[in-house]
Design a protein around this motif. Sequence first.
Motif, PDB file in Angstrom:
ATOM      1  N   TRP A  23     -49.725  44.144 -46.111  1.00 44.72           N
ATOM      2  CA  TRP A  23     -50.351  43.825 -44.832  1.00 44.72           C
ATOM      3  C   TRP A  23     -51.849  44.054 -44.898  1.00 44.72           C
ATOM      4  O   TRP A  23     -52.633  43.224 -44.428  1.00 44.72           O
ATOM      5  CB  TRP A  23     -49.721  44.689 -43.734  1.00 44.72           C
ATOM      6  CG  TRP A  23     -50.375  44.520 -42.411  1.00 44.72           C
ATOM      7  CD1 TRP A  23     -50.220  43.492 -41.534  1.00 44.72           C
ATOM      8  CD2 TRP A  23     -51.321  45.414 -41.830  1.00 44.72           C
ATOM      9  NE1 TRP A  23     -50.999  43.696 -40.435  1.00 44.72           N
ATOM     10  CE2 TRP A  23     -51.700  44.873 -40.575  1.00 44.72           C
ATOM     11  CE3 TRP A  23     -51.887  46.622 -42.220  1.00 44.72           C
ATOM     12  CZ2 TRP A  23     -52.603  45.480 -39.739  1.00 44.72           C
ATOM     13  CZ3 TRP A  23     -52.794  47.231 -41.383  1.00 44.72           C
ATOM     14  CH2 TRP A  23     -53.147  46.666 -40.162  1.00 44.72           C
ATOM     15  N   ARG A  24     -52.261  45.184 -45.494  1.00 42.30           N
ATOM     16  CA  ARG A  24     -53.687  45.507 -45.612  1.00 42.30           C
ATOM     17  C   ARG A  24     -54.412  44.462 -46.477  1.00 42.30           C
ATOM     18  O   ARG A  24     -55.481  43.981 -46.120  1.00 42.30           O
ATOM     19  CB  ARG A  24     -53.851  46.899 -46.206  1.00 42.30           C
ATOM     20  CG  ARG A  24     -55.289  47.390 -46.205  1.00 42.30           C
ATOM     21  CD  ARG A  24     -55.424  48.680 -46.959  1.00 42.30           C
ATOM     22  NE  ARG A  24     -55.050  48.409 -48.362  1.00 42.30           N
ATOM     23  CZ  ARG A  24     -54.691  49.319 -49.222  1.00 42.30           C
ATOM     24  NH1 ARG A  24     -54.606  50.578 -48.870  1.00 42.30           N
ATOM     25  NH2 ARG A  24     -54.392  48.998 -50.456  1.00 42.30           N
ATOM     26  N   ASP A  25     -53.823  44.095 -47.595  1.00 36.40           N
ATOM     27  CA  ASP A  25     -54.426  43.093 -48.470  1.00 36.40           C
ATOM     28  C   ASP A  25     -54.495  41.723 -47.791  1.00 36.40           C
ATOM     29  O   ASP A  25     -55.493  41.014 -47.910  1.00 36.40           O
ATOM     30  CB  ASP A  25     -53.643  42.979 -49.781  1.00 36.40           C
ATOM     31  CG  ASP A  25     -53.809  44.208 -50.662  1.00 36.40           C
ATOM     32  OD1 ASP A  25     -54.728  45.018 -50.399  1.00 36.40           O
ATOM     33  OD2 ASP A  25     -53.003  44.350 -51.606  1.00 36.40           O
ATOM     34  N   ALA A  26     -53.430  41.354 -47.089  1.00 28.92           N
ATOM     35  CA  ALA A  26     -53.424  40.074 -46.383  1.00 28.92           C
ATOM     36  C   ALA A  26     -54.500  40.053 -45.305  1.00 28.92           C
ATOM     37  O   ALA A  26     -55.188  39.042 -45.110  1.00 28.92           O
ATOM     38  CB  ALA A  26     -52.047  39.807 -45.772  1.00 28.92           C
ATOM     39  N   ARG A  27     -54.672  41.163 -44.624  1.00 26.85           N
ATOM     40  CA  ARG A  27     -55.700  41.236 -43.586  1.00 26.85           C
ATOM     41  C   ARG A  27     -57.098  41.140 -44.193  1.00 26.85           C
ATOM     42  O   ARG A  27     -57.963  40.447 -43.660  1.00 26.85           O
ATOM     43  CB  ARG A  27     -55.555  42.539 -42.814  1.00 26.85           C
ATOM     44  CG  ARG A  27     -56.499  42.640 -41.662  1.00 26.85           C
ATOM     45  CD  ARG A  27     -56.233  43.844 -40.817  1.00 26.85           C
ATOM     46  NE  ARG A  27     -57.262  43.915 -39.784  1.00 26.85           N
ATOM     47  CZ  ARG A  27     -57.285  44.780 -38.841  1.00 26.85           C
ATOM     48  NH1 ARG A  27     -56.337  45.680 -38.755  1.00 26.85           N
ATOM     49  NH2 ARG A  27     -58.248  44.775 -37.953  1.00 26.85           N
ATOM     50  N   ALA A  28     -57.314  41.798 -45.319  1.00 28.79           N
ATOM     51  CA  ALA A  28     -58.609  41.718 -45.999  1.00 28.79           C
ATOM     52  C   ALA A  28     -58.889  40.290 -46.461  1.00 28.79           C
ATOM     53  O   ALA A  28     -60.005  39.785 -46.322  1.00 28.79           O
ATOM     54  CB  ALA A  28     -58.654  42.681 -47.173  1.00 28.79           C
ATOM     55  N   ASP A  29     -57.869  39.627 -46.999  1.00 28.08           N
ATOM     56  CA  ASP A  29     -58.031  38.230 -47.423  1.00 28.08           C
ATOM     57  C   ASP A  29     -58.348  37.334 -46.232  1.00 28.08           C
ATOM     58  O   ASP A  29     -59.194  36.442 -46.316  1.00 28.08           O
ATOM     59  CB  ASP A  29     -56.761  37.724 -48.120  1.00 28.08           C
ATOM     60  CG  ASP A  29     -56.565  38.330 -49.489  1.00 28.08           C
ATOM     61  OD1 ASP A  29     -57.526  38.912 -50.043  1.00 28.08           O
ATOM     62  OD2 ASP A  29     -55.437  38.224 -50.018  1.00 28.08           O
ATOM     63  N   TYR A  30     -57.669  37.567 -45.121  1.00 31.72           N
ATOM     64  CA  TYR A  30     -57.907  36.780 -43.918  1.00 31.72           C
ATOM     65  C   TYR A  30     -59.334  36.963 -43.413  1.00 31.72           C
ATOM     66  O   TYR A  30     -60.000  35.993 -43.044  1.00 31.72           O
ATOM     67  CB  TYR A  30     -56.893  37.175 -42.842  1.00 31.72           C
ATOM     68  CG  TYR A  30     -57.097  36.471 -41.531  1.00 31.72           C
ATOM     69  CD1 TYR A  30     -56.779  35.136 -41.383  1.00 31.72           C
ATOM     70  CD2 TYR A  30     -57.617  37.154 -40.426  1.00 31.72           C
ATOM     71  CE1 TYR A  30     -56.965  34.481 -40.184  1.00 31.72           C
ATOM     72  CE2 TYR A  30     -57.807  36.514 -39.219  1.00 31.72           C
ATOM     73  CZ  TYR A  30     -57.479  35.183 -39.106  1.00 31.72           C
ATOM     74  OH  TYR A  30     -57.679  34.542 -37.902  1.00 31.72           O
ATOM     75  N   GLN A  31     -59.817  38.184 -43.409  1.00 34.55           N
ATOM     76  CA  GLN A  31     -61.179  38.438 -42.964  1.00 34.55           C
ATOM     77  C   GLN A  31     -62.196  37.800 -43.904  1.00 34.55           C
ATOM     78  O   GLN A  31     -63.208  37.261 -43.456  1.00 34.55           O
ATOM     79  CB  GLN A  31     -61.425  39.939 -42.840  1.00 34.55           C
ATOM     80  CG  GLN A  31     -60.703  40.553 -41.659  1.00 34.55           C
ATOM     81  CD  GLN A  31     -60.816  42.068 -41.612  1.00 34.55           C
ATOM     82  OE1 GLN A  31     -61.170  42.704 -42.595  1.00 34.55           O
ATOM     83  NE2 GLN A  31     -60.490  42.644 -40.464  1.00 34.55           N
ATOM     84  N   GLN A  34     -62.235  34.155 -43.121  1.00 35.15           N
ATOM     85  CA  GLN A  34     -62.953  33.911 -41.871  1.00 35.15           C
ATOM     86  C   GLN A  34     -64.461  33.945 -42.094  1.00 35.15           C
ATOM     87  O   GLN A  34     -65.185  33.109 -41.555  1.00 35.15           O
ATOM     88  CB  GLN A  34     -62.571  34.948 -40.823  1.00 35.15           C
ATOM     89  CG  GLN A  34     -61.327  34.627 -40.061  1.00 35.15           C
ATOM     90  CD  GLN A  34     -61.099  35.604 -38.920  1.00 35.15           C
ATOM     91  OE1 GLN A  34     -61.387  36.794 -39.042  1.00 35.15           O
ATOM     92  NE2 GLN A  34     -60.593  35.113 -37.822  1.00 35.15           N
TER      93      GLN A  34
END
Length: 74
Positions: A23-31, A34
Amino acid sequence: MNPELVPILTLGLILIGLLFMLWRDARADYQALQAENSALRAEFRAEIQSQRADFNSQIRHLREELRADNQRLR
């Protein structure tokens, strides 16, 4: 305590940890995506403005030529 309970709880904690890391890695990739998207959007807007200014300049030039041609024809 049931002897099977310790490995089950350990496995559960490991799975929760892995899910949290994913989840943390996916969120970092998403940011990151963006931020890249925002940069590309700004670059695209700048390019559009540049093209618009170019087209307006060309249109003005063509209008001036047409006016000059019309005056010569009169």
